[in-house]
Design an enzyme around this catalytic site. Sequence first.
Site, mmCIF file in Angstrom:
data_model
loop_
_atom_site.group_PDB
_atom_site.id
_atom_site.type_symbol
_atom_site.label_atom_id
_atom_site.label_comp_id
_atom_site.label_asym_id
_atom_site.label_seq_id
_atom_site.Cartn_x
_atom_site.Cartn_y
_atom_site.Cartn_z
ATOM 1 N N HIS A 1 -8.896 1.898 -4.031
ATOM 2 C CA HIS A 1 -7.879 2.271 -5.032
ATOM 3 C C HIS A 1 -8.405 2.011 -6.446
ATOM 4 O O HIS A 1 -8.208 2.815 -7.360
ATOM 5 C CB HIS A 1 -6.603 1.438 -4.842
ATOM 6 C CG HIS A 1 -5.899 1.648 -3.534
ATOM 7 N ND1 HIS A 1 -5.466 0.612 -2.743
ATOM 8 C CD2 HIS A 1 -5.548 2.792 -2.894
ATOM 9 C CE1 HIS A 1 -4.870 1.105 -1.659
ATOM 10 N NE2 HIS A 1 -4.905 2.422 -1.731
ATOM 11 N N LYS B 1 6.871 3.414 6.100
ATOM 12 C CA LYS B 1 5.986 2.278 6.429
ATOM 13 C C LYS B 1 6.621 0.978 5.961
ATOM 14 O O LYS B 1 7.077 0.874 4.822
ATOM 15 C CB LYS B 1 4.633 2.437 5.710
ATOM 16 C CG LYS B 1 3.654 3.352 6.426
ATOM 17 C CD LYS B 1 2.243 3.176 5.871
ATOM 18 C CE LYS B 1 1.892 4.207 4.833
ATOM 19 N NZ LYS B 1 0.640 4.032 4.133
ATOM 20 N N ARG C 1 -10.067 10.695 0.899
ATOM 21 C CA ARG C 1 -11.223 10.015 1.493
ATOM 22 C C ARG C 1 -11.970 10.903 2.481
ATOM 23 O O ARG C 1 -13.177 10.998 2.472
ATOM 24 C CB ARG C 1 -10.776 8.740 2.219
ATOM 25 C CG ARG C 1 -10.262 7.672 1.295
ATOM 26 C CD ARG C 1 -9.495 6.637 2.049
ATOM 27 N NE ARG C 1 -8.337 7.228 2.697
ATOM 28 C CZ ARG C 1 -7.381 6.544 3.302
ATOM 29 N NH1 ARG C 1 -7.453 5.243 3.381
ATOM 30 N NH2 ARG C 1 -6.342 7.159 3.849
ATOM 31 N N SER D 1 -5.549 0.346 3.367
ATOM 32 C CA SER D 1 -4.818 -0.926 3.322
ATOM 33 C C SER D 1 -4.460 -1.377 4.734
ATOM 34 O O SER D 1 -4.540 -2.565 5.051
ATOM 35 C CB SER D 1 -3.536 -0.770 2.495
ATOM 36 O OG SER D 1 -3.852 -0.430 1.174
#
Length: 164
Positions: free
Chosen positions: A20, A44, A92, A134
Amino acid sequence: MPLKRIAIYPGSFDPVTNGHLDIVERASKIFDQVIVGVTDHGSKHSLFSIEERVQLFRASLKNPRITVESFKGLLVDYAVKKKACAIIRGLRAVSDFEYEFQMALMNRHLSQQKGDIVEIVYMMPDEKYTYLSSSMIKEVFRLGGDIGRFVPTGVQKALKLKLL
Ligand code: PNS
């Protein structure tokens, strides 16, 4: 005076990773100001509270062009409120694409209803962070793996306090 170009970098950042930080530093080179917008992901559950996530991100930065705050509600509304011209997202791998594409088109649709002022900009992190997330950091840490290379030191300390 020329218009200040503001971008929003939104996410749940639970917790912030070096991936990040790589993206937000890149974004700060092309925008006058980048506002990291920390929010809850609809589906989440977060390990860290929203205040903790803001603090962890803030403590990991030294760049005066980048500020960190939390927001609630629609991202597009937040971007309009902040007079941002762009929303930044990191991309990504191909696996990110479908979710990001769906989100980008929905945000574009919502943005058009507000006068079409926000563009969505994708940036690739350094290749050493392409497999970082994460969720993976939390899992590896829980199972005793070394995450030192992937998160700022403050995050490592916070994970120790939270999980050990
Ligand atoms: O880092 P994440 O969890 O992938 O980020 C997802 C996030 C927070 C950017 C997304 O859930 C979001 O924009 N939430 C705000 C509410 C919203 O605008 N939802 C519609 C997005 S199409």
